[in-house]
Scaffold this motif. Sequence first.
Motif, PDB file in Angstrom:
ATOM      1  N   LEU A 341       0.832  -1.215   0.000  1.00 53.58           N
ATOM      2  CA  LEU A 341       0.000   0.000   0.000  1.00 53.58           C
ATOM      3  C   LEU A 341       0.861   1.257   0.000  1.00 53.58           C
ATOM      4  O   LEU A 341       0.545   2.236  -0.688  1.00 53.58           O
ATOM      5  CB  LEU A 341      -0.927  -0.019   1.220  1.00 53.58           C
ATOM      6  CG  LEU A 341      -2.033  -1.093   1.194  1.00 53.58           C
ATOM      7  CD1 LEU A 341      -2.790  -1.102   2.508  1.00 53.58           C
ATOM      8  CD2 LEU A 341      -2.980  -0.866   0.017  1.00 53.58           C
ATOM      9  N   ALA A 342       1.959   1.233   0.770  1.00 52.75           N
ATOM     10  CA  ALA A 342       2.864   2.378   0.765  1.00 52.75           C
ATOM     11  C   ALA A 342       3.492   2.564  -0.612  1.00 52.75           C
ATOM     12  O   ALA A 342       3.628   3.697  -1.113  1.00 52.75           O
ATOM     13  CB  ALA A 342       3.949   2.189   1.831  1.00 52.75           C
ATOM     14  N   SER A 343       3.855   1.467  -1.250  1.00 58.30           N
ATOM     15  CA  SER A 343       4.439   1.529  -2.594  1.00 58.30           C
ATOM     16  C   SER A 343       3.422   2.024  -3.606  1.00 58.30           C
ATOM     17  O   SER A 343       3.749   2.809  -4.513  1.00 58.30           O
ATOM     18  CB  SER A 343       4.966   0.151  -2.992  1.00 58.30           C
ATOM     19  OG  SER A 343       5.948  -0.291  -2.092  1.00 58.30           O
ATOM     20  N   TRP A 344       2.188   1.554  -3.476  1.00 57.19           N
ATOM     21  CA  TRP A 344       1.115   2.004  -4.375  1.00 57.19           C
ATOM     22  C   TRP A 344       0.930   3.513  -4.280  1.00 57.19           C
ATOM     23  O   TRP A 344       0.777   4.205  -5.291  1.00 57.19           O
ATOM     24  CB  TRP A 344      -0.174   1.266  -4.012  1.00 57.19           C
ATOM     25  CG  TRP A 344      -1.357   1.670  -4.822  1.00 57.19           C
ATOM     26  CD1 TRP A 344      -1.659   1.282  -6.087  1.00 57.19           C
ATOM     27  CD2 TRP A 344      -2.407   2.556  -4.415  1.00 57.19           C
ATOM     28  NE1 TRP A 344      -2.843   1.866  -6.505  1.00 57.19           N
ATOM     29  CE2 TRP A 344      -3.315   2.650  -5.494  1.00 57.19           C
ATOM     30  CE3 TRP A 344      -2.682   3.265  -3.249  1.00 57.19           C
ATOM     31  CZ2 TRP A 344      -4.466   3.434  -5.429  1.00 57.19           C
ATOM     32  CZ3 TRP A 344      -3.830   4.055  -3.187  1.00 57.19           C
ATOM     33  CH2 TRP A 344      -4.701   4.129  -4.271  1.00 57.19           C
ATOM     34  N   PHE A 345       0.955   4.054  -3.071  1.00 52.63           N
ATOM     35  CA  PHE A 345       0.806   5.501  -2.889  1.00 52.63           C
ATOM     36  C   PHE A 345       1.987   6.233  -3.513  1.00 52.63           C
ATOM     37  O   PHE A 345       1.820   7.263  -4.196  1.00 52.63           O
ATOM     38  CB  PHE A 345       0.698   5.820  -1.400  1.00 52.63           C
ATOM     39  CG  PHE A 345       0.571   7.296  -1.110  1.00 52.63           C
ATOM     40  CD1 PHE A 345      -0.631   7.952  -1.326  1.00 52.63           C
ATOM     41  CD2 PHE A 345       1.661   8.022  -0.645  1.00 52.63           C
ATOM     42  CE1 PHE A 345      -0.749   9.320  -1.075  1.00 52.63           C
ATOM     43  CE2 PHE A 345       1.555   9.383  -0.395  1.00 52.63           C
ATOM     44  CZ  PHE A 345       0.346  10.034  -0.607  1.00 52.63           C
ATOM     45  N   LEU A 346       3.204   5.718  -3.312  1.00 49.72           N
ATOM     46  CA  LEU A 346       4.398   6.340  -3.893  1.00 49.72           C
ATOM     47  C   LEU A 346       4.302   6.403  -5.409  1.00 49.72           C
ATOM     48  O   LEU A 346       4.556   7.451  -6.024  1.00 49.72           O
ATOM     49  CB  LEU A 346       5.639   5.558  -3.475  1.00 49.72           C
ATOM     50  CG  LEU A 346       6.948   5.934  -4.191  1.00 49.72           C
ATOM     51  CD1 LEU A 346       7.374   7.351  -3.823  1.00 49.72           C
ATOM     52  CD2 LEU A 346       8.058   4.935  -3.875  1.00 49.72           C
ATOM     53  N   ILE A 347       3.920   5.285  -6.030  1.00 50.09           N
ATOM     54  CA  ILE A 347       3.855   5.232  -7.495  1.00 50.09           C
ATOM     55  C   ILE A 347       2.749   6.147  -8.011  1.00 50.09           C
ATOM     56  O   ILE A 347       2.889   6.787  -9.063  1.00 50.09           O
ATOM     57  CB  ILE A 347       3.654   3.783  -7.956  1.00 50.09           C
ATOM     58  CG1 ILE A 347       4.902   2.961  -7.618  1.00 50.09           C
ATOM     59  CG2 ILE A 347       3.378   3.702  -9.456  1.00 50.09           C
ATOM     60  CD1 ILE A 347       4.754   1.484  -7.865  1.00 50.09           C
ATOM     61  N   ALA A 348       1.642   6.240  -7.278  1.00 52.40           N
ATOM     62  CA  ALA A 348       0.566   7.148  -7.688  1.00 52.40           C
ATOM     63  C   ALA A 348       1.047   8.599  -7.683  1.00 52.40           C
ATOM     64  O   ALA A 348       0.740   9.373  -8.607  1.00 52.40           O
ATOM     65  CB  ALA A 348      -0.629   6.979  -6.749  1.00 52.40           C
ATOM     66  N   VAL A 349       1.818   8.982  -6.683  1.00 51.86           N
ATOM     67  CA  VAL A 349       2.345  10.346  -6.616  1.00 51.86           C
ATOM     68  C   VAL A 349       3.354  10.587  -7.738  1.00 51.86           C
ATOM     69  O   VAL A 349       3.318  11.626  -8.415  1.00 51.86           O
ATOM     70  CB  VAL A 349       2.989  10.598  -5.236  1.00 51.86           C
ATOM     71  CG1 VAL A 349       3.722  11.941  -5.227  1.00 51.86           C
ATOM     72  CG2 VAL A 349       1.929  10.571  -4.143  1.00 51.86           C
ATOM     73  N   LEU A 350       4.254   9.631  -7.949  1.00 58.72           N
ATOM     74  CA  LEU A 350       5.235   9.772  -9.028  1.00 58.72           C
ATOM     75  C   LEU A 350       4.553   9.844 -10.394  1.00 58.72           C
ATOM     76  O   LEU A 350       4.918  10.671 -11.247  1.00 58.72           O
ATOM     77  CB  LEU A 350       6.205   8.589  -9.001  1.00 58.72           C
ATOM     78  CG  LEU A 350       7.184   8.526  -7.828  1.00 58.72           C
ATOM     79  CD1 LEU A 350       7.930   7.190  -7.843  1.00 58.72           C
ATOM     80  CD2 LEU A 350       8.175   9.680  -7.882  1.00 58.72           C
ATOM     81  N   GLY A 351       3.559   8.988 -10.604  1.00 57.54           N
ATOM     82  CA  GLY A 351       2.854   8.975 -11.880  1.00 57.54           C
ATOM     83  C   GLY A 351       2.094  10.261 -12.130  1.00 57.54           C
ATOM     84  O   GLY A 351       2.070  10.777 -13.261  1.00 57.54           O
ATOM     85  N   LEU A 352       1.463  10.803 -11.085  1.00 57.25           N
ATOM     86  CA  LEU A 352       0.725  12.060 -11.244  1.00 57.25           C
ATOM     87  C   LEU A 352       1.684  13.207 -11.559  1.00 57.25           C
ATOM     88  O   LEU A 352       1.395  14.050 -12.427  1.00 57.25           O
ATOM     89  CB  LEU A 352      -0.057  12.355  -9.963  1.00 57.25           C
ATOM     90  CG  LEU A 352      -0.862  13.662  -9.958  1.00 57.25           C
ATOM     91  CD1 LEU A 352      -1.864  13.691 -11.101  1.00 57.25           C
ATOM     92  CD2 LEU A 352      -1.563  13.860  -8.616  1.00 57.25           C
ATOM     93  N   THR A 353       2.816  13.250 -10.891  1.00 53.64           N
ATOM     94  CA  THR A 353       3.798  14.306 -11.158  1.00 53.64           C
ATOM     95  C   THR A 353       4.272  14.245 -12.617  1.00 53.64           C
ATOM     96  O   THR A 353       4.350  15.269 -13.297  1.00 53.64           O
ATOM     97  CB  THR A 353       5.003  14.148 -10.210  1.00 53.64           C
ATOM     98  OG1 THR A 353       4.554  14.192  -8.856  1.00 53.64           O
ATOM     99  CG2 THR A 353       6.015  15.251 -10.444  1.00 53.64           C
TER     100      THR A 353
END
Length: 361
Positions: A341-353
């Motif tokens: 879940l922590a990784s999913w949140f990280l990738i979502a932030v990176l992808g949005l940026t």
Amino acid sequence: MPPPSFPVVPAGHRRWQLARLLPGLLTGVPAVATAFALHAVIPALPAMTLAVVLGLLAANLPGSGTWVAGRARPGLDFSGKHLMRAGIVVLGLKVSVPDVLGLGWMALLLIAGVVLASFAGTYGISRLFRLPREASLLIATGFSICGASAIGAMAAVRRIRHVDTVLPVALVTLCGTLAIGVLPLLTHPLQLSPEVFGAWTGASVHDVGQVVATAQTAGTSALAIAVVVKLTRVILLAPMVAAAGLQQRFTARRASRRTPDETAGGFVSSDSAFPPLVPLFVLGFLAMVVLRSTGWLSPGWLDAGNALQELLLGMALFGLGSAVRIRTLLHTGSRALLAALASWFLIAVLGLTAALLMIPS
């Protein structure tokens, strides 16, 4: 000098092997057909996700659990390993190099940056939660590139046991399914255009089917860019796996120089124990990418390839899902779930940026 002789597998042995595999292979066929039927009724649910879920159910229901753990197990394990590799080869027919290059060099650099940062970040998070190195590597690969297909490729090149791929596949399926429900809800609060939402989806959601299910909620323009961005991540599977193979080969070579060979009194120097730099199925994947990029294949052939790829991966994912025991997952997977879940949140932030930089407002 007599001609070299090659071992011949007796016909009786081949029939015995087929008899061992057949129950599991036949078990997977109606399960995958059910997954496709449910997907046709509810398009938001990807068929590949449903295949994993049906495998989980088959493994944990009282009647079917005994069957999949017994007579059907050899065939299901064969599907999870060998049909997965075949599916990865055919996956290359989805990727067109001209479509990828059409994004522009800035977008390609951003996507590559997201993949590398996602891989490093997810691996670091997994290790922070004290997950084993093998599990951390597979989770990082699946989350950053293309879900279960990438996990299967990395497991093959690093010679990770089939049973150790089960938890990473379950986690990448769970988090990819979570994205289908969560990301569309954030479109209006974040005031994202369809194009930005599509790029975000393609850059951050794990499996191709999950990307399609998520992006189509914002319309055809979002879906079009999401698929191209996602397939750009998919094409990075080959260099990532090749790099892992090179590192594994280097490690094996160093270990061989340090390990005494008891039979010869020297050191092991044969390359036979070293893993291949690039597995054959990855070369097959690249060959399919080249074939698709030539434009020689008609839409009918591409549709047939897509159907074959979904069938192979559906069978493979059902086989992997059928190896998961819910009790074991709940007992040993709590730290892995938090890491995922922590990784999913990280990738979502990176992808949005990356999406906001890629698509000018």
